[in-house]
Design an enzyme around this catalytic site. Structure first.
Site, PDB file in Angstrom:
ATOM      1  N   HIS A 434     -10.304  27.538   7.377  1.00 54.06           N
ATOM      2  CA  HIS A 434      -9.367  28.254   6.516  1.00 54.06           C
ATOM      3  C   HIS A 434      -7.941  28.182   7.049  1.00 54.06           C
ATOM      4  CE1 HIS A 434      -7.721  32.087   4.646  1.00 54.06           C
ATOM      5  NE2 HIS A 434      -8.239  31.465   3.592  1.00 54.06           N
ATOM      6  N   TYR A 467       3.112  32.825  -4.521  1.00 54.24           N
ATOM      7  CA  TYR A 467       2.558  33.494  -3.348  1.00 54.24           C
ATOM      8  C   TYR A 467       3.638  33.638  -2.295  1.00 54.24           C
ATOM      9  CZ  TYR A 467      -2.354  32.811  -4.825  1.00 54.24           C
ATOM     10  OH  TYR A 467      -3.556  32.850  -5.487  1.00 54.24           O
TER      11      TYR A 467
END
Length: 686
Positions: A434, A467
């Site tokens: 991740h 974002y």
């Protein structure tokens, strides 16, 4: 460390309170009207995913055995009941906002969403012509009977359940099922009349033309009500498959489409006999039956057309320049001299694209290594990596195939990269990768010099526009040397320990985080100022929460900015009275993760890809990185201070879970996202 016996809010319930904050944005009349519709769409999309994953998991746990409560520390069946209570409450609020507020405010703007009963002759003919030309051929009505049962409903697809009846009481009722096609735009703009603007949904176009579909039958009455089923989306993978991993994943994705039903959202106006008929056909628990309005798959409303004033949407922001980083010149040479911080979306993701493109064509660059998790549909990142491979660079790309709901797209990109000679690793069997890291190796004066980009968010130019993330460019060998070690380990599928600067999961993040907290506890014990500031998406790990409770009780001042779920309960005397938690929900999605520790006046500061969830600390490859550059440290500190002052879009997270705004704090209004943009603009152009 023992699991804490201190108060904890259930993570699923906490997540629902987060989604309620999204709903608050739809209710906020200071938000432009079209944006309020989009927040309703985000709320709806969030809830779909919640049922597909979290509720699906709880259902599995509830069905295991009687020991589930003892093992988990809570009763999953009770949590499912609590979830339904909250969801029904939120759906009622959702319906009220849409039907009683937003629709009426659109009408004040001379924008009318018409249904099938509100079409005059000319608009009706326009709709029918459109239906016959564009829609009719895509519809495949199913006519179930005793020999032809109702087919399995697909996940997250909107259907019409249709009842056909005649006036004669002895005539048998017939049912039909129609899938609403997703290949056709959900909204049709109708011809304008006298400055009045009209929109009709695809659903109502079909309702208006039902007689065209069923004209071979001699029924007098045709009723259509929408339903949408949400299925279990968790994947059952053989963790020990390696060479055939992609095949296994692809098969699992096919199974996902037929997962166990989790939620049936139905039009609350549907007659009881129709609902009874439908439920009898489905393997669905009563907890999963959720009444809604006549329009489902509301996430499509994120593309609701603005046919009114420009002011009905947020104005487009022009991305700001990064001070002293000239995109028209070589990025690598500039990074060789100093570190640079890119604050997304206030500053452009194009800097990262320029970095990769330059590396792809620079004859001195020998290799590029990168980890990818979620990618844009037409990814310029992928194009740059392919270009690098074509130019003879060694390109290593770890593309995480287990990125939830992006698995299919990542399988596609894997094939594209491999076709062009990129070395692609699909990830690790038992761990998701991740991290958001990239390393460029360049031969300079007979030696290899490494340049890095490390980020809190994905290498995705689309989401980078909405974002809020931080991305660092650095050639600091203390960082790049450890990144080289990390990439070497990923290629060998080994985890290394002993990083001096990086904070790497799954082996060291938890330990290093505790060490940083323990130092603040020690300082507090000596009567010195001690504090921790953490920003993240979610906080749910019980041991971490226990450590924060311990620090707060020892006198460490703790300030948390958490967008999503927070299982820590602040403000409890003797436990968490020194802990303050706020959540900022605004135009952009707050996605950055930042750690600040007082460290006796010499603050330690880290950016990271990891939230404080058990999976991020123990079951994922995550990378946190220290901020050494003093100018960047000041910039990040200024940004976090602006966020802590927010009294417009900041909510207080407390033990009552009432999501109160902090608007009563001070006479001056502060809105973090607006103020950060102004700060960065002024910083670049004083």
């Amino acid at each position: 460390m023992q699991k804490p016996s201190k108060p904890l809010l259930n993570r699923e319930i906490s997540w629902l309170y987060f989604n309620e904050r999204v709903l608050q944005e739809a209710a906020d009349k200071t938000v432009p009207l079209i944006e309020r519709i989009r927040f309703l769409a985000i709320f709806s999309s969030n809830l779909d995913e919640f049922y597909r994953v979290r509720v699906a998991t709880l259902n599995r746990l509830a069905n295991v055995n009687a020991k589930a409560k003892e093992l988990l520390g809570y009763n999953p069946r009770k949590v499912l009941n609590d979830i339904k209570t909250l969801v029904v409450k939120h759906e009622r609020r959702f319906n009220h906002l849409y039907e009683d507020e937003i629709i009426k405010e659109l009408e004040q703007e001379k924008i009318f969403i018409l249904n099938e009963t509100q079409l005059n002759v000319s608009r009706g003919q326009f709709v029918r012509n459109y239906f016959r030309e564009k829609i009719l051929s895509t519809l495949v009505p199913v006519m179930p009977d005793k020999t032809n049962p109702l087919p399995e409903l697909k996940d997250r697809v909107v259907y019409f359940l249709i009842k056909l009846t005649k006036d004669h009481p002895k005539t048998k009722v017939r049912y039909s099922l129609i899938e609403i096609p997703h290949s056709i735009d959900r909204f049709l703009v109708l011809p304008e009349t006298n400055n009045l603007k009209f929109v009709i949904l695809l659903d109502d176009i079909i309702r208006y033309c039902l007689d065209d579909i069923f004209n071979i039958f001699q029924y007098n009455h045709i009723e259509a009500y929408s339903v949408q089923l949400t299925r279990d989306a968790e994947l059952n993978l053989d963790r020990h498959v390696s060479e055939k991993f992609i095949d296994t994943l692809t098969k699992s994705l096919q199974k996902r489409k037929k997962g166990k039903p989790m939620r049936l959202l139905y039009d609350s106006a549907m007659p009881l006999d129709m609902l009874t008929y439908l439920v009898a056909q489905l393997d669905l628990d009563a907890d999963g039956l959720i009444p809604g309005n006549r329009y489902h798959k509301f996430k499509d409303f994120i593309r609701f057309p603005n046919i009114g004033r420009a002011e009905l949407e947020y104005p487009r922001i022009n991305p700001l320049e990064v001070k002293q980083l000239d995109a028209s010149k070589g990025i690598l040479n500039q990074v060789a001299r100093r570190d640079y911080l890119v604050n997304l979306p206030y500053q452009s993701f194009d800097y990262i694209i320029h970095f990769l493109r330059e590396a792809a064509i620079d004859p001195k660059v020998t290799a590029i290594s990168i980890t990818l998790y979620r990618l844009a549909e037409n990814s310029r990142v992928i194009n740059a990596l392919i270009n690098a491979a074509k130019n003879g660079k060694k390109v290593f790309c770890l593309l995480e195939l287990k990125a939830r709901f992006d698995e299919q797209a990542n399988i596609y990109w894997t094939g594209k990269l491999e076709e062009e000679g990129v070395v692609v690793d699909y990830g690790l069997q038992d761990y998701k990768v991740h991290s958001k890291i990239c390393l460029v190796s360049r031969r300079e004066k007979g030696r290899i010099v490494n340049y890095a980009n490390l980020s809190t968010g994905n290498y995705n130019e689309k989401t980078a526009q909405i974002y809020c993330d931080h991305s660092i460019f650095t050639a600091n060998p203390e960082i790049t040397g450890e990144l080289r070690k990390l990439f070497d380990g990923l290629q060998r599928k080994e985890f290394y320990k002993g990083y001096k600067n990086l904070v790497v999961s799954p082996l060291e993040s938890r330990t290093k985080f505790y060490e940083l907290i323990d130092e603040e506890i020690r300082l507090a014990g000596e009567g010195k100022p001690a504090y921790v500031i953490l920003k993240m998406n979610s906080l749910a790990d019980e041991e971490v929460i226990g450590k924060l409770y311990e620090a707060g009780a020892a006198g460490v001042k703790i300030q948390l900015i958490i967008r999503g779920m927070c299982c820590l309960v602040p403000g409890i005397a003797g436990v968490s009275e020194n802990i303050e938690v706020v959540s900022i929900i605004d135009r952009f999605l707050e996605h950055a993760r930042l750690w600040i520790f007082g460290n006796n006046g010499e603050e330690k500061m880290y950016l990271t890809s990891a939230d404080l969830l058990t999976r991020n600390l123990d079951r994922r490859v995550e990378v946190g990185f220290p901020i050494f550059d003093q100018n960047i440290r000041k910039e990040l500190r200024d940004i976090i201070n602006i966020q802590l002052k927010d009294n417009t879009k900041s909510r207080e997270i407390n033990r009552l879970n009432n999501n109160n705004y902090r608007r009563n704090r001070g006479k001056v209004s502060y809105r973090a996202q607006t103020d950060i943009y102004t700060y960065l603009k002024y910083k670049n152009h004083p």
